[in-house]
Scaffold this active site. Sequence first.
Site, short mmCIF file in Angstrom:
data_model
loop_
_atom_site.label_atom_id
_atom_site.label_comp_id
_atom_site.label_asym_id
_atom_site.label_seq_id
_atom_site.Cartn_x
_atom_site.Cartn_y
_atom_site.Cartn_z
N HIS A 1 0.83 -1.20 0.00
CA HIS A 1 0.00 0.00 0.00
C HIS A 1 0.86 1.26 0.00
O HIS A 1 0.54 2.25 -0.66
CB HIS A 1 -0.92 -0.01 1.22
N GLU B 1 1.98 1.98 -3.46
CA GLU B 1 0.90 2.58 -4.25
C GLU B 1 0.94 4.11 -4.12
O GLU B 1 0.77 4.84 -5.10
CB GLU B 1 -0.44 2.03 -3.79
N HIS B 2 1.17 4.59 -2.91
CA HIS B 2 1.26 6.04 -2.68
C HIS B 2 2.50 6.64 -3.34
O HIS B 2 2.45 7.74 -3.88
CB HIS B 2 1.28 6.33 -1.18
N GLU C 1 -5.01 8.49 6.43
CA GLU C 1 -5.90 7.55 5.75
C GLU C 1 -6.31 6.44 6.71
O GLU C 1 -7.48 6.02 6.73
CB GLU C 1 -5.19 6.95 4.53
#
Length: 466
Positions: free
Chosen positions: A73, A76-77, A153
């Site tokens: 994840h 992904e950022h 987030e």
Amino acid sequence: MLGRVLKSAARSQRGLRSFATTTNLGPFTEISTLSNGLTVATESQPHAQTATVGVWIDAGSRAETDKTNGTAHFLEHMAFKGTGRRSQHALELEVENIGAHLNAYTSREQTVYYAKSFSKDVPVAVDIISDILQNSKLESGAIERERDVILREQQEVDKQLEEVVFDHLHAVAFQGQPLGRTILGPKNNILSIQRDDLASYIQTNYTADRMVLVGTGGVDHQSLVKLAEKHFSSLPVSANPLALGRLSSERKPTFVGSEARIRDDELPTAHVAIAVEGVGWSSPDYFPMMVMQSIFGNWDRSLGASSLLSSRLSHIISSNSLANSFMSFSTSYSDTGLWGIYLVSENLMNLDDTLHFTLKEWTRMSIAPTEGEVERAKSQLKAGLLLSLDGTTAVAEDIGRQIVTSGKRMTPAQIENAVDAVSVDDIKRVAQKYLWDKDFALAAFGNIDGLKDYGRIRNDMSSMLY
């Protein structure tokens, strides 16, 4: 005169019909494989003005360790923070200049990067995606800045009680195993992940044999293959490559019958998810389990005429005000899954009854599902599956997910036939195999003091109907 003209037209139409032929004009999926193992799949609509192109990678949070959980994840950022050829500003400007939408997401078993653009800009979109996949800078300053973004987030996810409950459900069902970890990872990992962790994940998992380049809409298959050869031919291959859809030697996850309860009496509602072990994408029981899930369906008390819905469980719960809503689910992974129901209720004194009647209906599937409810469920499932394929991005999602998980793509017609083939006997068989007298995983959050203990709930998994 007019009568003669109409008769002549009718004769003309009869003549035309005698020469009519049936032509299948529906799109089909073309699949090619490059020499390094990268798969290219397209579903072309020649007259479409837009297209979706993207890369589906057979790697997500399941490919992490306890120490590196959250890396996929985090990557992904970092993908949109600049490459060796493009600064972050240049990347954003180039995407805006062609009017494209660039996006990415991470799941437990997949990572996806995709773009929706005008058909003429597909070469630019493929170039951008290949650049961020292979040449992201992963600068230390950007990594430090992104930690705060991911932590915020995580705070937002923690406010979504459904997400919280399902994360706990995975954690108890697959205790101490990769599928039991969250996608974002724990806070300590988010604060400690370093560039070497990100680079190592890329080196291990971003390999050609684990990737599918998908194009839908206004794309030409051979043109996309050439673009793939141009931009992805230098991708390495896994040390022990496997064909997509083939399970590795990694041991199948062990499903653990257990529970997690997080009590918060300040909340006005109880949120409960209960699930048995489900099936993987390629299981022969996949479609029967999906039909059985559709028999229970979803329900919300805000629905008009909710007591008249075809689902017996909907009727029982709405007539007795046992819950605010429920959602049945059948979640599949490569080699296992979770099949169950998620309930939200403010009727806190009757949580026992809510679960009792739910599991009683589950039990009934092993004994006496009806022809009518099975046929209705099949129709609803087909409609849901086929209507979800609306737009180039949705079709690309379907192609990418299917090929990564099974190595092939079922056409809508094949899916329809597979659902139609499910019988009442199939429902009885899978219910007896996966539901009857089976251990379950339970996750509950909120005002749950009225929820009975695991052992008493477990008894309902094999109770007789009367």
